[in-house]
Scaffold this motif. Structure first.
Motif, mmCIF file in Angstrom:
data_model
loop_
_atom_site.group_PDB
_atom_site.id
_atom_site.type_symbol
_atom_site.label_atom_id
_atom_site.label_comp_id
_atom_site.label_asym_id
_atom_site.label_seq_id
_atom_site.Cartn_x
_atom_site.Cartn_y
_atom_site.Cartn_z
ATOM 1 N N SER A 3 -8.823 9.030 1.759
ATOM 2 C CA SER A 3 -8.555 9.952 1.842
ATOM 3 C C SER A 3 -6.561 9.375 0.703
ATOM 4 O O SER A 3 -5.839 9.892 0.990
ATOM 5 C CB SER A 3 -7.568 8.780 3.071
ATOM 6 N N GLY A 4 -6.298 8.233 0.218
ATOM 7 C CA GLY A 4 -5.529 8.042 -0.465
ATOM 8 C C GLY A 4 -6.192 9.321 -1.546
ATOM 9 O O GLY A 4 -4.728 9.792 -2.294
ATOM 10 N N THR A 5 -6.759 9.098 -2.191
ATOM 11 C CA THR A 5 -6.937 9.400 -3.646
ATOM 12 C C THR A 5 -6.594 11.688 -2.948
ATOM 13 O O THR A 5 -6.597 12.158 -4.217
ATOM 14 C CB THR A 5 -8.216 9.664 -3.801
ATOM 15 N N PHE A 37 1.713 6.370 3.039
ATOM 16 C CA PHE A 37 1.290 6.076 1.556
ATOM 17 C C PHE A 37 2.123 5.882 1.052
ATOM 18 O O PHE A 37 2.324 5.589 0.326
ATOM 19 C CB PHE A 37 0.107 7.425 1.033
ATOM 20 N N THR A 38 3.489 7.289 1.460
ATOM 21 C CA THR A 38 4.448 6.867 0.936
ATOM 22 C C THR A 38 6.131 7.524 1.324
ATOM 23 O O THR A 38 5.644 7.995 2.989
ATOM 24 C CB THR A 38 4.438 8.286 -0.383
ATOM 25 N N LEU A 42 -0.826 16.526 -3.916
ATOM 26 C CA LEU A 42 1.256 16.453 -3.987
ATOM 27 C C LEU A 42 0.814 16.218 -5.649
ATOM 28 O O LEU A 42 1.975 16.977 -6.158
ATOM 29 C CB LEU A 42 1.191 15.022 -4.092
ATOM 30 N N MET A 87 -10.105 1.560 -5.344
ATOM 31 C CA MET A 87 -9.495 3.153 -5.792
ATOM 32 C C MET A 87 -9.234 4.188 -4.778
ATOM 33 O O MET A 87 -8.549 4.866 -5.765
ATOM 34 C CB MET A 87 -10.802 3.355 -7.158
ATOM 35 N N GLY A 88 -10.848 4.320 -4.249
ATOM 36 C CA GLY A 88 -10.713 5.466 -3.521
ATOM 37 C C GLY A 88 -9.016 5.586 -2.593
ATOM 38 O O GLY A 88 -8.340 6.537 -2.613
ATOM 39 N N SER A 89 -9.303 4.802 -2.388
ATOM 40 C CA SER A 89 -7.660 4.474 -0.912
ATOM 41 C C SER A 89 -7.406 4.379 -1.076
ATOM 42 O O SER A 89 -5.961 4.880 -0.999
ATOM 43 C CB SER A 89 -8.302 3.331 0.169
ATOM 44 N N SER A 90 -6.583 3.930 -2.533
ATOM 45 C CA SER A 90 -5.424 3.684 -2.655
ATOM 46 C C SER A 90 -4.382 4.697 -3.902
ATOM 47 O O SER A 90 -5.004 5.506 -4.092
ATOM 48 C CB SER A 90 -5.361 2.481 -4.206
ATOM 49 N N PHE A 91 -3.107 4.472 -3.466
ATOM 50 C CA PHE A 91 -1.966 5.811 -3.523
ATOM 51 C C PHE A 91 -2.077 5.670 -4.789
ATOM 52 O O PHE A 91 -1.044 3.795 -4.888
ATOM 53 C CB PHE A 91 -1.479 5.862 -2.277
ATOM 54 N N GLU A 92 -1.766 6.223 -5.600
ATOM 55 C CA GLU A 92 -1.002 6.689 -6.701
ATOM 56 C C GLU A 92 0.160 5.815 -6.840
ATOM 57 O O GLU A 92 1.047 6.503 -6.042
ATOM 58 C CB GLU A 92 -2.196 7.994 -7.419
ATOM 59 N N VAL A 119 -4.233 13.125 -0.776
ATOM 60 C CA VAL A 119 -2.890 13.305 -0.611
ATOM 61 C C VAL A 119 -2.452 13.097 -2.092
ATOM 62 O O VAL A 119 -2.121 13.842 -2.713
ATOM 63 C CB VAL A 119 -2.782 11.678 0.157
ATOM 64 N N SER A 120 -2.774 11.911 -2.987
ATOM 65 C CA SER A 120 -1.907 12.035 -4.022
ATOM 66 C C SER A 120 -2.655 13.201 -4.706
ATOM 67 O O SER A 120 -1.690 13.741 -5.844
ATOM 68 C CB SER A 120 -2.435 10.596 -4.828
ATOM 69 N N MET A 128 0.543 -1.344 -0.103
ATOM 70 C CA MET A 128 -0.222 0.048 -0.172
ATOM 71 C C MET A 128 0.282 1.334 -0.057
ATOM 72 O O MET A 128 0.625 2.212 -0.118
ATOM 73 C CB MET A 128 -1.103 -0.113 1.283
ATOM 74 N N MET A 129 2.630 0.774 0.092
ATOM 75 C CA MET A 129 2.908 2.126 0.307
ATOM 76 C C MET A 129 3.366 2.253 -1.189
ATOM 77 O O MET A 129 3.866 1.455 -1.692
ATOM 78 C CB MET A 129 4.039 2.165 0.644
ATOM 79 N N THR A 130 4.511 3.143 -1.622
ATOM 80 C CA THR A 130 4.588 3.613 -2.755
ATOM 81 C C THR A 130 5.871 2.704 -3.033
ATOM 82 O O THR A 130 6.150 2.057 -4.457
ATOM 83 C CB THR A 130 5.547 4.986 -3.242
#
Lengths: 306, 296
Positions: free
Chosen positions: B78-80, B102-103, B86, A261-266, B82-83, A64-66
């Motif tokens: 939340s993920g959206t 997240f990062t 950024l 899709m909402g919670s996942s970080f790009e 923060v990204s 879940m992290m980059t």
């Protein structure tokens, strides 16, 4: 001068507008497909996961992290999609074909006045409404009827989907059955067949390619539906329990994408894997389109050879 | 010729009307007042827990700063949030969890964290079970131990009813907070007693319609759930209220973060300051959130 202008407006303006619109649509389709390939293939090319892992492993534990890696096996979601769509099809098809026959050969007047408007209303109902009714009415009802603690899972999802794809299959197969030449009907009556014999032995076989097209269209719609399924399928990263195959929570592809899709970080492996699922859906819908083409081509040959 | 004249006339009239319309706008913005110096838009997306508060603040803020426009807050998670912050596609990215979850630290440090408020998360349960309190150990058992399938296995005095555990999707801010604060970070069960709700509202619907169900909701949602089949559970005898959160006795809480990329622009800065000001404090509390200033 005026006549040239007039000529231009009459002759070319419409054509130019139509051509531009057509080209935009083509570019848009190609752009979406290219974007999905670019995003979706990252899982395999950049993150070096194998296609086999994605398709056949059921271990879903992406990072879940980059940074960091995990497992992206999506067999659970793929199985969910296939099971839900096929069961929906099994439920909806008999109703659809029966409704088509009723509208075209048994009672065209009532069909046109009652059945057709009714199926058209089905199309207009937004999918969130189907999902909501499913979650608040259907699921508790099934739990009570089968005496279960909870009834989220494949069966309620299939039932909701069956209602949603019913109008698609019905309208396409009605057109197919109506377009069967009247000479066939008269000829079979002339040979002394009953109405049922005519429907069963003459009309249905000659309308088969059209009906199959409707079924495949329905299947494609079932595969792509997200919201309504997501609300009743339960949501769990695991295969349904063997003891409760139809009533244990699981995911299908679209519900998994919507939920995550909402919670996942790009830029995370997780987000990339969701894009890969989206790509898989695109590939599947492309296969359905090819299938429809093949069927309708076969149908043409079939009717010409007769 | 007459037709052409008519056409020209109609176009001229249309242009005149449009210009009057715009003149009206520019007249407004020219009226002198200090709060009118700030203009522009503020776009929010991210945490669906913080979004209702942004929507509540928007009209109140616009009454003070008429030239700022704030579109309806996005609720993509939340993920959206923060990204998007950024990437610079939003002015405020809302998150229930730290950007650093997240990062990597270098990327996360590009963001400025503005803490808006605190939100409590309560376990909620099917009212008909008659259960009003669980200990931390019992709660952990229910959410993590797949061998516990019936309520009477949790405590002999509880009714014999199958357990259905309704959670949020992995990565949801509410789940991250609940898992770490209430369950001590233990892995949540994955057997078929588990059902996922896609949002606070969805969890509410599912707990409400499933007998024997337990789930969790942000307190901003439990304030509206009176009259339904669900009640918030006390944890170790402490009721989930902001009074107890301020005292520090109820600790399943998350901080709502508003992330901006670097120093925020003038209108965003003013908006965030407004949301954390005393003028907005009563609205925060009446909407089911808590004030950071009251935390002990």
């Amino acid at each position: 001068m005026v006549s040239v202008k007039k000529h231009f407006f009459n002759e070319y303006l419409g054509r130019i507008i139509v051509t531009i619109c057509g080209i935009i649509i083509i570019i848009l389709t190609i752009a979406i497909a290219a974007f999905l390939f670019y995003k979706g293939l990252g899982t395999f090319i950049i993150r070096k996961h194998s296609v086999l892992e994605f398709l056949f492993s059921s271990t879903w534990n992406p990072s879940m992290m980059t940074t960091g890696t995990g497992q992206i096996g999506s067999a659970v979601f793929i199985t969910g999609s296939i099971a839900v769509s096929l069961i929906a099809l099994i439920i909806a098809t008999p109703f659809s074909i029966a409704a088509s026959i009723f509208m075209s050969d048994i009672s065209p007047r009532m069909g046109k006045k009652l059945l057709q408007p009714a199926t058209e209303i089905f199309v207009g109902i937004p999918s969130v409404v189907y999902g909501w009714v499913g979650a608040t009415v259907l699921v508790p009802f099934l739990a009570k009827a089968f005496n279960l603690p909870r009834a989220f899972g494949i069966l309620p999802a299939s039932i909701v989907l069956a209602v949603m794809i019913f109008p698609t299959i019905t309208s396409v197969s009605t057109d197919a059955i109506k377009s069967v030449s009247n000479e066939y009907r008269e000829a079979s009556y002339g040979l002394g067949s009953t109405r049922w014999q005519m429907i069963w032995k003459v009309i249905l076989p000659s309308a088969l390619p059209g009906i199959l097209t409707g079924i495949v269209l329905g299947l494609a719609r079932a595969f792509g539906e997200a919201l309504a399924v997501a609300m009743v399928i339960g949501g769990r990263d695991g295969f349904p329990d063997l003891k409760q195959l139809f009533f244990s929570s699981t995911y299908n592809l679209t519900a998994k994408i919507t939920s995550d899709m909402g919670s996942s970080f790009e830029g995370t492996e997780w987000n990339d894997a969701l894009w890969t699922m989206a790509l898989l859906l695109l590939v599947i819908s492309f296969l359905f389109i090819v299938l429809i083409r093949v069927i309708s081509k076969r149908g043409q040959n079939f009717n010409e050879n007769k | 010729m007459v037709k052409l004249m008519k056409k020209i006339l109609s176009v001229a009239i249309a242009l005149a009307m449009i210009s009057i319309l715009f003149a009206g706008c520019s007249n407004n913005s020219a009226s002198p007042s200090s709060s009118n110096d700030i203009s522009g838009t503020i776009i929010y997306d991210g945490s669906s827990a913080l979004a209702p508060l942004v929507d509540a603040a928007a009209p109140m803020f616009k009454a003070l700063y008429p030239n700022v426009s704030i579109p309806a807050a996005g609720t993509k998670g939340s993920g959206t949030g923060v990204s998007a912050a950024l990437a610079g596609t939003v002015d405020i990215g809302g998150s229930d969890v730290l950007a650093a979850s997240f990062t990597d630290a270098v990327t996360a440090n590009k963001l400025v964290d503005h803490q808006i408020c605190v939100v409590g998360i309560a376990a909620v349960i099917d009212k008909s079970l008659g259960i009003t309190n669980l200990t931390t150990a019992q709660l952990k058992k229910v959410f993590t131990d797949k061998t516990i399938t019936n309520w009477n296995q949790v405590d002999a005095s509880f009714p014999s009813k199958q357990i259905t555990v309704i959670v949020r999707a992995i990565g949801s801010g509410t789940r991250v907070v609940f898992d770490s604060a209430a369950l001590g970070g233990a892995a949540v069960r994955t057997d078929s007693a588990l059902v996922t709700g896609s949002s606070n509202g969805d969890v509410e619907t599912k707990v409400n319609s499933t007998s024997g169900a337990i789930g969790y909701l942000a307190l901003s949602y439990t304030v509206s759930s009176s009259g339904t089949n669900i009640i918030p559970l006390s944890l170790n005898g402490v009721t989930p209220t902001y009074a107890n959160i301020y005292l520090g006795t109820y600790n399943v809480i998350g901080i709502e973060h508003a992330y901006t990329k670097g120093t925020p622009n003038a209108q965003t800065d003013a908006f965030i300051k407004y949301m954390t000001s005393s003028a907005f404090a009563s609205k925060i509390e009446s909407s089911g959130y808590g004030l950071l200033s009251k935390m002990k």
